[in-house]
Design a protein around this motif. Structure first.
Motif, PDB file in Angstrom:
ATOM      1  N   GLY A  27       0.819  -1.211   0.000  1.00 54.16           N
ATOM      2  CA  GLY A  27       0.000   0.000   0.000  1.00 54.16           C
ATOM      3  C   GLY A  27       0.850   1.257   0.000  1.00 54.16           C
ATOM      4  O   GLY A  27       0.524   2.227  -0.687  1.00 54.16           O
ATOM      5  N   ARG A  28       1.942   1.240   0.755  1.00 49.28           N
ATOM      6  CA  ARG A  28       2.821   2.410   0.783  1.00 49.28           C
ATOM      7  C   ARG A  28       3.449   2.648  -0.585  1.00 49.28           C
ATOM      8  O   ARG A  28       3.561   3.783  -1.043  1.00 49.28           O
ATOM      9  N   MET A  29       3.875   1.552  -1.248  1.00 49.99           N
ATOM     10  CA  MET A  29       4.477   1.709  -2.578  1.00 49.99           C
ATOM     11  C   MET A  29       3.449   2.234  -3.582  1.00 49.99           C
ATOM     12  O   MET A  29       3.736   3.132  -4.374  1.00 49.99           O
ATOM     13  N   ILE A  30       2.236   1.680  -3.545  1.00 49.04           N
ATOM     14  CA  ILE A  30       1.199   2.130  -4.481  1.00 49.04           C
ATOM     15  C   ILE A  30       0.832   3.581  -4.202  1.00 49.04           C
ATOM     16  O   ILE A  30       0.665   4.386  -5.125  1.00 49.04           O
ATOM     17  N   TRP A  31       0.733   3.959  -2.934  1.00 57.61           N
ATOM     18  CA  TRP A  31       0.411   5.338  -2.571  1.00 57.61           C
ATOM     19  C   TRP A  31       1.484   6.304  -3.074  1.00 57.61           C
ATOM     20  O   TRP A  31       1.179   7.376  -3.591  1.00 57.61           O
ATOM     21  N   ALA A  32       2.761   5.915  -2.936  1.00 59.37           N
ATOM     22  CA  ALA A  32       3.854   6.776  -3.393  1.00 59.37           C
ATOM     23  C   ALA A  32       3.801   6.961  -4.911  1.00 59.37           C
ATOM     24  O   ALA A  32       3.952   8.082  -5.422  1.00 59.37           O
ATOM     25  N   LYS A  33       3.563   5.880  -5.661  1.00 58.45           N
ATOM     26  CA  LYS A  33       3.489   5.986  -7.129  1.00 58.45           C
ATOM     27  C   LYS A  33       2.293   6.853  -7.551  1.00 58.45           C
ATOM     28  O   LYS A  33       2.401   7.667  -8.472  1.00 58.45           O
ATOM     29  N   ALA A  34       1.146   6.678  -6.892  1.00 58.86           N
ATOM     30  CA  ALA A  34      -0.053   7.438  -7.260  1.00 58.86           C
ATOM     31  C   ALA A  34       0.145   8.930  -6.988  1.00 58.86           C
ATOM     32  O   ALA A  34      -0.205   9.768  -7.828  1.00 58.86           O
ATOM     33  N   THR A  35       0.700   9.280  -5.837  1.00 58.68           N
ATOM     34  CA  THR A  35       0.914  10.697  -5.539  1.00 58.68           C
ATOM     35  C   THR A  35       1.948  11.296  -6.485  1.00 58.68           C
ATOM     36  O   THR A  35       1.813  12.460  -6.890  1.00 58.68           O
ATOM     37  N   GLU A  36       2.959  10.523  -6.853  1.00 56.46           N
ATOM     38  CA  GLU A  36       3.961  11.030  -7.805  1.00 56.46           C
ATOM     39  C   GLU A  36       3.315  11.304  -9.167  1.00 56.46           C
ATOM     40  O   GLU A  36       3.565  12.347  -9.782  1.00 56.46           O
ATOM     41  N   ALA A  37       2.469  10.398  -9.626  1.00 54.15           N
ATOM     42  CA  ALA A  37       1.800  10.592 -10.919  1.00 54.15           C
ATOM     43  C   ALA A  37       0.851  11.799 -10.862  1.00 54.15           C
ATOM     44  O   ALA A  37       0.787  12.595 -11.809  1.00 54.15           O
ATOM     45  N   ASP A  39       1.090  14.429  -8.878  1.00 50.72           N
ATOM     46  CA  ASP A  39       1.886  15.654  -8.814  1.00 50.72           C
ATOM     47  C   ASP A  39       2.418  16.034 -10.188  1.00 50.72           C
ATOM     48  O   ASP A  39       2.449  17.216 -10.556  1.00 50.72           O
ATOM     49  N   ALA A  40       2.844  15.031 -10.965  1.00 47.95           N
ATOM     50  CA  ALA A  40       3.341  15.312 -12.312  1.00 47.95           C
ATOM     51  C   ALA A  40       2.219  15.868 -13.188  1.00 47.95           C
ATOM     52  O   ALA A  40       2.417  16.817 -13.965  1.00 47.95           O
ATOM     53  N   ARG A  41       1.027  15.303 -13.061  1.00 47.99           N
ATOM     54  CA  ARG A  41      -0.110  15.797 -13.850  1.00 47.99           C
ATOM     55  C   ARG A  41      -0.481  17.220 -13.440  1.00 47.99           C
ATOM     56  O   ARG A  41      -0.776  18.060 -14.281  1.00 47.99           O
ATOM     57  N   ALA A  42      -0.450  17.510 -12.146  1.00 44.48           N
ATOM     58  CA  ALA A  42      -0.759  18.866 -11.680  1.00 44.48           C
ATOM     59  C   ALA A  42       0.265  19.865 -12.211  1.00 44.48           C
ATOM     60  O   ALA A  42      -0.094  20.986 -12.598  1.00 44.48           O
ATOM     61  N   ALA A  43       1.551  19.468 -12.246  1.00 44.85           N
ATOM     62  CA  ALA A  43       2.580  20.366 -12.772  1.00 44.85           C
ATOM     63  C   ALA A  43       2.357  20.623 -14.261  1.00 44.85           C
ATOM     64  O   ALA A  43       2.508  21.767 -14.739  1.00 44.85           O
ATOM     65  N   LYS A  44       1.962  19.589 -15.011  1.00 41.13           N
ATOM     66  CA  LYS A  44       1.708  19.766 -16.440  1.00 41.13           C
ATOM     67  C   LYS A  44       0.525  20.709 -16.660  1.00 41.13           C
ATOM     68  O   LYS A  44       0.575  21.603 -17.517  1.00 41.13           O
ATOM     69  N   ILE A  45      -0.523  20.556 -15.867  1.00 35.60           N
ATOM     70  CA  ILE A  45      -1.693  21.434 -15.995  1.00 35.60           C
ATOM     71  C   ILE A  45      -1.325  22.865 -15.617  1.00 35.60           C
ATOM     72  O   ILE A  45      -1.751  23.824 -16.265  1.00 35.60           O
ATOM     73  N   ARG A  46      -0.509  23.015 -14.577  1.00 38.86           N
ATOM     74  CA  ARG A  46      -0.094  24.354 -14.149  1.00 38.86           C
ATOM     75  C   ARG A  46       0.701  25.058 -15.255  1.00 38.86           C
ATOM     76  O   ARG A  46       0.483  26.240 -15.538  1.00 38.86           O
ATOM     77  N   THR A  47       1.612  24.332 -15.933  1.00 40.53           N
ATOM     78  CA  THR A  47       2.381  24.959 -17.018  1.00 40.53           C
ATOM     79  C   THR A  47       1.477  25.322 -18.191  1.00 40.53           C
ATOM     80  O   THR A  47       1.657  26.364 -18.814  1.00 40.53           O
ATOM     81  N   ALA A  48       0.476  24.464 -18.484  1.00 38.90           N
ATOM     82  CA  ALA A  48      -0.446  24.784 -19.579  1.00 38.90           C
ATOM     83  C   ALA A  48      -1.265  26.032 -19.252  1.00 38.90           C
ATOM     84  O   ALA A  48      -1.497  26.884 -20.125  1.00 38.90           O
ATOM     85  N   LEU A  49      -1.716  26.165 -18.007  1.00 34.70           N
ATOM     86  CA  LEU A  49      -2.478  27.354 -17.615  1.00 34.70           C
ATOM     87  C   LEU A  49      -1.615  28.611 -17.657  1.00 34.70           C
ATOM     88  O   LEU A  49      -2.080  29.678 -18.075  1.00 34.70           O
ATOM     89  N   ASP A  50      -0.353  28.500 -17.238  1.00 35.40           N
ATOM     90  CA  ASP A  50       0.542  29.654 -17.303  1.00 35.40           C
ATOM     91  C   ASP A  50       0.771  30.073 -18.752  1.00 35.40           C
ATOM     92  O   ASP A  50       0.792  31.273 -19.073  1.00 35.40           O
ATOM     93  N   GLU A  51       0.940  29.089 -19.638  1.00 37.39           N
ATOM     94  CA  GLU A  51       1.130  29.390 -21.055  1.00 37.39           C
ATOM     95  C   GLU A  51      -0.106  30.066 -21.633  1.00 37.39           C
ATOM     96  O   GLU A  51      -0.017  31.028 -22.397  1.00 37.39           O
ATOM     97  N   ALA A  52      -1.303  29.581 -21.261  1.00 41.39           N
ATOM     98  CA  ALA A  52      -2.540  30.181 -21.765  1.00 41.39           C
ATOM     99  C   ALA A  52      -2.686  31.613 -21.264  1.00 41.39           C
ATOM    100  O   ALA A  52      -3.104  32.503 -22.017  1.00 41.39           O
ATOM    101  N   ALA A  53      -2.340  31.865 -20.009  1.00 38.65           N
ATOM    102  CA  ALA A  53      -2.432  33.231 -19.480  1.00 38.65           C
ATOM    103  C   ALA A  53      -1.444  34.152 -20.196  1.00 38.65           C
ATOM    104  O   ALA A  53      -1.775  35.307 -20.514  1.00 38.65           O
TER     105      ALA A  53
END
Length: 139
Positions: A27-37, A39-53
């Protein structure tokens, strides 16, 4: 069946303990992989929103710099379809319509009871309906 003196001597207890440890570690390993994925998706969305602005700010600056006398870059919308045609001024005025004789009560009832519903015209400012039957293509 064996009856053990203490519960820690029973092998079923140790199998259950090892299963719980396995599930916790997995469970700890799965939780770590899920949060990492995520976080990466949130960073990608944040860069897309900054580019759009940034692009929006750039477009608004370009719009402000544009000359006000320049024609718009898109074609102007057409007036309502069909476009009203001006009547020639030299034509004589139309005569008033002839008055109809009033229908009898029986024919009035029959006419209103059997009258089909009015056709719904296409939107006044939209496209006309396509011709029916469709025109033939030249070969």
């Amino acid at each position: 069946m064996h009856h053990y003196e203490h519960f820690w001597l029973n092998p079923k207890f140790w199998v259950a303990v090892s299963f719980v440890i396995f599930v916790v570690l997995l469970g700890r390993m799965i939780w770590a992989k899920a949060t990492e994925a995520l976080d990466a998706r949130a960073a990608k969305i944040r860069t897309a929103l900054d580019e759009a602005a940034r692009l929006r700010a750039e477009a608004e600056a370009m719009r402000r710099r544009r000359r006000p006398t320049a024609p718009p870059p898109w074609p102007r919308p057409r007036p309502c379809w069909p476009a009203p045609r001006p009547r020639p001024s030299a034509s004589p005025p139309r005569p008033p319509p002839r008055p109809r004789p009033p229908p009898s009560a029986a024919s009035r009832w029959r006419w209103t009871a059997s009258r089909p519903p009015r056709p719904v015209p296409w939107p006044r400012c939209g496209r006309p309906p396509p011709p029916w039957p469709p025109p033939r293509r030249a070969r």
